[in-house]
Design an enzyme around this catalytic site. Structure first.
Site, mmCIF file in Angstrom:
data_model
loop_
_atom_site.group_PDB
_atom_site.id
_atom_site.type_symbol
_atom_site.label_atom_id
_atom_site.label_comp_id
_atom_site.label_asym_id
_atom_site.label_seq_id
_atom_site.Cartn_x
_atom_site.Cartn_y
_atom_site.Cartn_z
ATOM 1 N N GLU A 289 6.105 6.282 4.464
ATOM 2 C CA GLU A 289 5.707 6.855 5.754
ATOM 3 C C GLU A 289 6.038 8.330 5.964
ATOM 4 O O GLU A 289 6.968 8.668 6.717
ATOM 5 C CB GLU A 289 6.347 6.044 6.885
ATOM 6 C CG GLU A 289 5.819 4.634 6.962
ATOM 7 C CD GLU A 289 6.335 3.855 8.169
ATOM 8 O OE1 GLU A 289 7.316 4.295 8.788
ATOM 9 O OE2 GLU A 289 5.742 2.823 8.492
ATOM 10 N N GLU B 235 4.069 -3.250 4.922
ATOM 11 C CA GLU B 235 4.972 -3.669 5.998
ATOM 12 C C GLU B 235 4.129 -4.235 7.132
ATOM 13 O O GLU B 235 3.084 -3.665 7.474
ATOM 14 C CB GLU B 235 5.768 -2.495 6.592
ATOM 15 C CG GLU B 235 6.927 -2.021 5.769
ATOM 16 C CD GLU B 235 7.676 -0.856 6.421
ATOM 17 O OE1 GLU B 235 7.677 -0.744 7.671
ATOM 18 O OE2 GLU B 235 8.249 -0.061 5.667
HETATM 19 C C1 BGC Z 1 9.721 1.674 8.713
HETATM 20 C C2 BGC Z 1 10.909 0.743 8.717
HETATM 21 C C3 BGC Z 1 11.226 0.335 10.136
HETATM 22 C C4 BGC Z 1 10.020 -0.384 10.706
HETATM 23 C C5 BGC Z 1 10.208 -0.888 12.131
HETATM 24 C C6 BGC Z 1 8.621 1.301 9.648
HETATM 25 O O1 BGC Z 1 8.160 2.446 10.265
HETATM 26 O O2 BGC Z 1 9.250 1.890 7.419
HETATM 27 O O3 BGC Z 1 11.984 1.363 8.092
HETATM 28 O O4 BGC Z 1 12.371 -0.446 10.224
HETATM 29 O O5 BGC Z 1 8.923 0.472 10.716
HETATM 30 O O6 BGC Z 1 10.440 0.132 13.015
#
Ligand code: BGC
Length: 456
Positions: free
Chosen positions: A163, A357
């Site tokens: 990111e 993610e």
């Molecule tokens: C990040 C994580 C973070 C998650 C939730 C993402 O932007 O890569 O490190 O914990 O979002 O906020």
């Protein structure tokens, strides 16, 4: 329709968020180790000194992953654990930690997907100018060499950077993340260019030196817009919104500025012109380095905006419907996000998609019976996965889905307030409990995805 047999069913974490042990065995400090010491920066003054204590409890954690039936695990490495000063001498115990972790994962038939950098920049490099120092991409490539030479006989999947958008916005524009800087937009754009160069040079290292044929990508924020209806006009407006660059408001929240250079070899031209003097300087050869054409399109997707065609056909952003479900961060739950993002990203970049993610923080605790009942999370996972199934039916290849996060962890400026995990962590004792959603995810994995159709 079922998911492909070799689909990467996984969960993700990041080093600073779970490891703890910030100075153990010769580790150097990162910007996060320093930032959490500052008054008022982290909710209730919390820090990641112990976090999930994963540095010491890693074996138990791998066992839990195996119990859940995970096929893949996305982890990030702490650069300053391996190179305490970011460059120069290597810290053998630091690298040995990841080495034995990789072995253990493979023993359990869990594929390690390694992210080289998830925000914990070595403090020593920050003091030399960090992402603004023109040398940073060489430092990053040197770090990549050390890692690849040691792990690539077993590791096949690689991410360079997590990111760039959040890193730059939170760390260098608003200063709510480490290193807490508030730079001018122009210098942040130059940092962004250096991040892209770092991605490019590290990818070349991975491709040039890996012993096992590498599969390379990165994990940007998957900002996506979903079409309000299935009309051609709304779909076109959402597509346009997904790749628009908001040059007027000087922010880094978009997809095309980051992904176009990497996949297509150029910044979006109109935006580059509009930025004028704020646009990064491009040296000869830079774009060839950046244009790595990753093997898959990785995207971190939690939610999406809602778009329809306005009077002139241009995108019109509209609020979420009244009463839309919100997670404890107030992010809207929008299961069709992955459908739209997957479709648009594939059309533009032509690469199989991996959701790197996706997850939800909710209100939850260990009940008197010892269980963590989190049906909302199970429903969240199933319905977001339905979006993948829907887009795969349209012929768009998907190769993996990583739930964020494997376990509750240090959620950056919010400390331990937000719980995203499939594993509940009692931060007082370190005790882990598999949540109901972990068993739900296990059933999804065991059924090659079919279980997403079962009611929660
Ligand atoms: C990040 C994580 C973070 C998650 C939730 C993402 O932007 O890569 O490190 O914990 O979002 O906020």
């Amino acid at each position: 329709m079922s998911f492909p047999k070799d689909f990467a069913w996984g969960a993700a974490t990041a080093s600073y968020q779970i490891e703890g042990s910030p100075t153990a065995d010769g580790k150097g400090l990162s910007v996060w180790d320093e930032f959490v010491e500052r008054e008022g920066k982290i909710w209730q003054g919390q820090d990641g000194k112990v976090a999930c204590d994963h540095y010491r409890r890693w074996e138990e954690d791998v066992d839990l992953m195996a119990e859940m039936g995970l096929k893949a695990y996305r982890l990030s490495l702490s650069w300053s654990r391996i190179l305490p000063d970011g460059v120069g001498a290597m810290n053998e115990p630091g690298l040995a930690f990841y080495d034995k972790l990789v072995d253990r994962l493979l023993e359990k038939e869990i594929a390690p997907w390694i992210t080289l950098f998830h925000w914990d920049l070595p403090l020593a490099l920050h003091r030399k100018g960090g992402w603004l120092n023109p040398e940073i991409s060489n430092w990053f490539a040197d770090y990549a060499k050390v890692v690849v030479d040691r792990l690539s006989d077993r590791v096949q999947h690689w991410f360079t950077i997590n990111e760039p958008q959040v890193l730059l916005d939170h760390g260098y524009l608003c200063g709510r993340h480490a290193p807490g800087d508030t730079n001018s937009f122009g210098s942040v754009m130059q940092m962004g260019h250096n991040i892209l160069l770092s991605h490019g040079k590290a990818t070349a290292v991975i491709k040039g030196r890996a012993k096992k044929t590498p599969i390379c990508g990165w994990a940007p924020v998957g900002s996506a817009a979903r079409a309000e209806t299935n009309s051609e006009a709304d779909i076109e407006a959402a597509r346009k919104a997904t790749f628009s660059v908001d040059t007027a408001n000087l922010n880094v929240w978009n997809t095309a500025w980051w992904a176009d250079p990497v996949f297509l070899g150029k910044y979006p031209e109109e935006a580059y012109e509009q930025y004028g003097a704020l646009a990064p300087k491009i040296a000869p050869g830079d774009m060839e380095i950046i244009h790595t054409k990753p093997d898959f399109y990785g995207a971190n997707i939690y939610t999406s905006t809602r778009v329809r065609a306005g009077a002139n056909g241009e995108p019109e952003w509209i609020p979420h419907p009244d009463g839309v479900p919100l997670n404890t961060y107030d992010w809207a739950v929008t299961p069709d996000s992955i459908y739209w993002a997957g479709k648009f990203f594939y059309e533009r970049y032509g690469k199989p998609i991996v959701i790197t993610e996706n997850g939800i923080p909710i209100v939850e605790w260990v009940g008197r019976n010892g269980r963590v009942r989190d049906p909302q999370r199970s429903e969240f996972i199933s319905t977001y996965l339905l979006g993948i199934e829907r887009v795969m039916k349209e012929g768009i290849p998907f190769e993996g889905y990583f739930y964020w996060s494997l376990m509750d962890n240090f959620e950056w400026q919010w400390g331990y307030k937000q719980r995203f995990g499939l594993i509940y962590v009692d931060f007082e004792t370190g005790k882990r409990t598999l949540k109901d959603s972990a068993y739900h995810f296990k059933k999804i994995i065991e059924s090659d995805g079919a279980y997403i159709h079962e009611m929660v």
